[in-house]
Scaffold this active site. Structure first.
Site, PDB file in Angstrom:
ATOM      1  N   ASN A 106       0.856  -1.362   0.342  1.00  0.00           N
ATOM      2  CA  ASN A 106       0.245   0.221   0.492  1.00  0.00           C
ATOM      3  C   ASN A 106       0.544   1.184   0.526  1.00  0.00           C
ATOM      4  O   ASN A 106       1.913   1.552   1.386  1.00  0.00           O
ATOM      5  CB  ASN A 106      -0.821  -0.403   0.780  1.00  0.00           C
ATOM      6  CG  ASN A 106      -1.609   1.076   1.533  1.00  0.00           C
ATOM      7  OD1 ASN A 106      -1.942   2.320   0.647  1.00  0.00           O
ATOM      8  ND2 ASN A 106      -3.142   0.638   2.063  1.00  0.00           N
TER       9      ASN A 106
ATOM     10  N   ARG B  81      -2.696  -2.042  -3.977  1.00  0.00           N
ATOM     11  CA  ARG B  81      -3.793  -1.250  -2.908  1.00  0.00           C
ATOM     12  C   ARG B  81      -3.943  -0.276  -4.245  1.00  0.00           C
ATOM     13  O   ARG B  81      -2.316   0.204  -4.407  1.00  0.00           O
ATOM     14  CB  ARG B  81      -3.988  -0.651  -1.895  1.00  0.00           C
ATOM     15  CG  ARG B  81      -4.542   0.437  -1.349  1.00  0.00           C
ATOM     16  CD  ARG B  81      -5.163   0.391  -0.480  1.00  0.00           C
ATOM     17  NE  ARG B  81      -6.491   1.245  -0.207  1.00  0.00           N
ATOM     18  CZ  ARG B  81      -6.500   2.090   0.946  1.00  0.00           C
ATOM     19  NH1 ARG B  81      -5.910   1.513   2.135  1.00  0.00           N
ATOM     20  NH2 ARG B  81      -8.068   2.511   1.038  1.00  0.00           N
TER      21      ARG B  81
ATOM     22  N   HIS C 186     -12.552   4.209  -0.499  1.00  0.00           N
ATOM     23  CA  HIS C 186     -13.050   2.535   0.001  1.00  0.00           C
ATOM     24  C   HIS C 186     -13.557   1.340   0.465  1.00  0.00           C
ATOM     25  O   HIS C 186     -14.093   0.450   1.081  1.00  0.00           O
ATOM     26  CB  HIS C 186     -14.042   3.622   1.525  1.00  0.00           C
ATOM     27  CG  HIS C 186     -12.834   4.140   2.047  1.00  0.00           C
ATOM     28  ND1 HIS C 186     -13.097   6.219   2.877  1.00  0.00           N
ATOM     29  CD2 HIS C 186     -11.422   4.828   2.905  1.00  0.00           C
ATOM     30  CE1 HIS C 186     -12.184   5.934   3.126  1.00  0.00           C
ATOM     31  NE2 HIS C 186     -10.913   5.903   3.551  1.00  0.00           N
TER      32      HIS C 186
ATOM     33  N   ARG D 262      -9.157  17.059   5.664  1.00  0.00           N
ATOM     34  CA  ARG D 262     -10.314  16.484   4.738  1.00  0.00           C
ATOM     35  C   ARG D 262     -11.070  17.819   5.323  1.00  0.00           C
ATOM     36  O   ARG D 262     -11.877  17.215   6.147  1.00  0.00           O
ATOM     37  CB  ARG D 262      -9.964  16.080   3.617  1.00  0.00           C
ATOM     38  CG  ARG D 262      -8.468  15.472   2.379  1.00  0.00           C
ATOM     39  CD  ARG D 262      -9.170  14.387   1.847  1.00  0.00           C
ATOM     40  NE  ARG D 262      -8.417  12.789   3.142  1.00  0.00           N
ATOM     41  CZ  ARG D 262      -8.702  11.348   2.183  1.00  0.00           C
ATOM     42  NH1 ARG D 262      -9.445  11.402   1.589  1.00  0.00           N
ATOM     43  NH2 ARG D 262      -7.874  10.917   2.726  1.00  0.00           N
TER      44      ARG D 262
ATOM     45  N   GLY E 141     -13.887   4.446  13.892  1.00  0.00           N
ATOM     46  CA  GLY E 141     -14.979   3.518  14.155  1.00  0.00           C
ATOM     47  C   GLY E 141     -15.158   2.659  14.707  1.00  0.00           C
ATOM     48  O   GLY E 141     -16.336   2.210  15.986  1.00  0.00           O
ATOM     49  N   GLU E 142     -14.413   1.297  15.167  1.00  0.00           N
ATOM     50  CA  GLU E 142     -13.625   0.602  16.087  1.00  0.00           C
ATOM     51  C   GLU E 142     -13.360   0.553  17.338  1.00  0.00           C
ATOM     52  O   GLU E 142     -13.651  -0.080  18.235  1.00  0.00           O
ATOM     53  CB  GLU E 142     -12.730  -0.319  15.367  1.00  0.00           C
ATOM     54  CG  GLU E 142     -13.180  -0.700  13.481  1.00  0.00           C
ATOM     55  CD  GLU E 142     -11.974  -1.331  13.547  1.00  0.00           C
ATOM     56  OE1 GLU E 142     -10.980  -1.668  13.995  1.00  0.00           O
ATOM     57  OE2 GLU E 142     -12.180  -1.109  12.027  1.00  0.00           O
TER      58      GLU E 142
ATOM     59  N   GLU F 255      -8.670  -4.152   4.921  1.00  0.00           N
ATOM     60  CA  GLU F 255      -8.200  -3.944   3.543  1.00  0.00           C
ATOM     61  C   GLU F 255      -7.283  -4.653   3.564  1.00  0.00           C
ATOM     62  O   GLU F 255      -7.219  -5.669   2.274  1.00  0.00           O
ATOM     63  CB  GLU F 255      -7.748  -2.700   3.000  1.00  0.00           C
ATOM     64  CG  GLU F 255      -9.494  -1.601   3.883  1.00  0.00           C
ATOM     65  CD  GLU F 255      -9.740   0.012   4.168  1.00  0.00           C
ATOM     66  OE1 GLU F 255      -7.475   0.128   5.086  1.00  0.00           O
ATOM     67  OE2 GLU F 255      -9.743   0.691   3.110  1.00  0.00           O
TER      68      GLU F 255
END
Ligand code: ADP
Length: 390
Positions: A9, A90, A178, A238, A327-328, A376
């Site tokens: 990546n 990726r 994503h 961003r 989120g996790e 991912e």
């Protein structure tokens, strides 16, 4: 001998990697790490699956993407007892053409180079290691996995801007990003909850980059990011969705150059811009600066607006999934989002939320709410393994 798959990546200043070993029917993570500081003082570190450091090296000066790739290749080609079977990459942009991962050859590499104008900040870095490996070890198969591909199932109308053909024909569509994370979650859903797997589920990928995706039966029908990774939610640095008139105002009235505007939108906005404190959620949550609270409130507000929009696109809402770093891990952010989503039938179980789920809604909640870790890199390794096997 064990077959291994190297996952790369490549970003602007770091080359992240993971190594998966094929064991019986499963891919097991063996090692992961990165070479950071590619343009300053480069540093390589590798961890084992439990996170312990197993190899480390500092370089004097910048080694750049090409030398970094060569270094990793030599390092993993020399690992005793394993054969490097394939490399998965990726790649941010697959355009409208690549709706699935693809085995790389000279023709495909050329086609992906043609997409650089659509993602000039990311695509060139993603392609650099691919070219190095194509030249040095042409017999090791390489696979490109795209952030955009998973969204190609969306209805044509969801991928369109209201722009005239003279602009649209240059590839100005809503691509979405994503996708590897959403695909991983979509594949996990049947193991977690049958209703979320076959129903209308909105996934919140909340990391440094952040977006949301509506799935119906595990397929993407709408997402918050569009032509670039700027649209949608405010992110670490961003801005997220913005009236395009603001861009004109910055140029015409404030006299900012194109690259200055780009810098504001990508690097000086979002959580960092609003808080003036940090782009990092952990720092904001532990800060008592009111601007830090305002940045979090703005993110929660925007998530709520997008949730309503995505539920409309999906024709209703059966489940919500939180994933990625924020989120996790952030029970506080999840709680605030769920409180705001009560109107749509969400009822949070605070105790389950505090222990990070996996189910964090009450039994009686009209909408199931879940915390599911994304991966991912594993998704890329899986695609690479599948394509190399065929
Ligand atoms: P990337 O998009 O770079 O992969 P991640 O998915 O790792 O990012 O998410 C990084 C974000 O997750 C940061 O804002 C970080 O503060 C946040 N995060 C990680 N752990 C926690 C935690 N325990 N509580 C709150 N936020 C967290």
């Amino acid at each position: 001998m064990t077959d291994s798959i190297l996952v790369l990546n490549a970003g602007s200043s770091s080359l992240k990697f993971s190594v998966f070993a094929r064991e019986a029917d499963a891919l097991r993570l063996r090692s992961h790490g990165q070479i950071e500081g590619l343009t300053t003082d480069s540093h390589f570190v590798a961890h084992d699956a439990d996170g312990a450091v197993v190899a480390e090296r500092s370089f004097s000066g910048a080694i750049g993407h090409e030398r970094a790739t060569g270094f990793l290749l030599d390092h993993y080609l020399d690992t005793p007892g394993t054969t490097l079977r394939a490399v998965g990459h990726r790649v941010v942009h697959g355009g409208t053409e690549y709706a699935a991962p693809v085995r790389l050859d000279a023709g495909v590499i050329h086609a992906l180079e043609a997409l650089i104008p659509l993602a000039p900040l990311h695509q060139p870095h993603n392609l650099a290691p691919i070219r190095v490996l194509h030249e040095r070890v042409p017999d090791i198969p390489q696979v490109a996995c795209f952030d955009t591909a998973f969204h190609r199932t969306q209805p044509e109308i969801a991928q369109a801007f209201a722009l005239p053909p003279k602009i649209e024909r240059h590839g100005v569509h809503r691509y979405g990003f994503h996708g590897l994370s959403y695909e991983f979650i979509a594949r996990r859903l049947p193991e977690v909850d049958a209703v979320a797997a076959r129903g209308r589920t909105v996934v919140l990928h909340l990391g440094n980059g952040a977006s949301m995706c509506a799935l119906v039966g595990g397929r993407s029908v709408a997402t918050t990011m569009g032509f670039t990774a700027l649209e949608g939610l405010p992110m670490g640095t961003r801005c997220g969705s913005l009236d395009p008139g603001v861009v004109l105002f910055m140029q015409q009235q404030l006299g900012l150059s194109v690259s200055e505007v780009e810098h504001v939108l990508y690097h000086e906005s979002g959580l960092l811009g609003v808080s003036g404190v940090s782009s990092d959620m952990r720092s904001l949550e532990s800060s008592d600066d009111p601007r830090a609270k305002r940045a979090i409130d703005l993110l929660v507000y925007r998530i709520g607006r997008e949730l309503g929009s995505l539920a409309a696109a999906a024709g209703g809402l059966d489940a919500i999934v939180f994933t990625a770093g924020i989120g996790e891990n952030s029970a506080r952010l999840r709680e605030a989002v769920c409180r705001q989503a009560r109107w749509i039938g969400v009822e949070l179980d605070p105790a389950a939320n505090a222990r990070q789920g996996p189910r964090i809604s009450t039994d009686g909640s009209g909408v199931g709410v879940w915390v599911i870790p994304t991966d991912e890199e594993r998704m890329i390794a899986q695609h690479t393994d599948d394509l190399v096997a065929t």
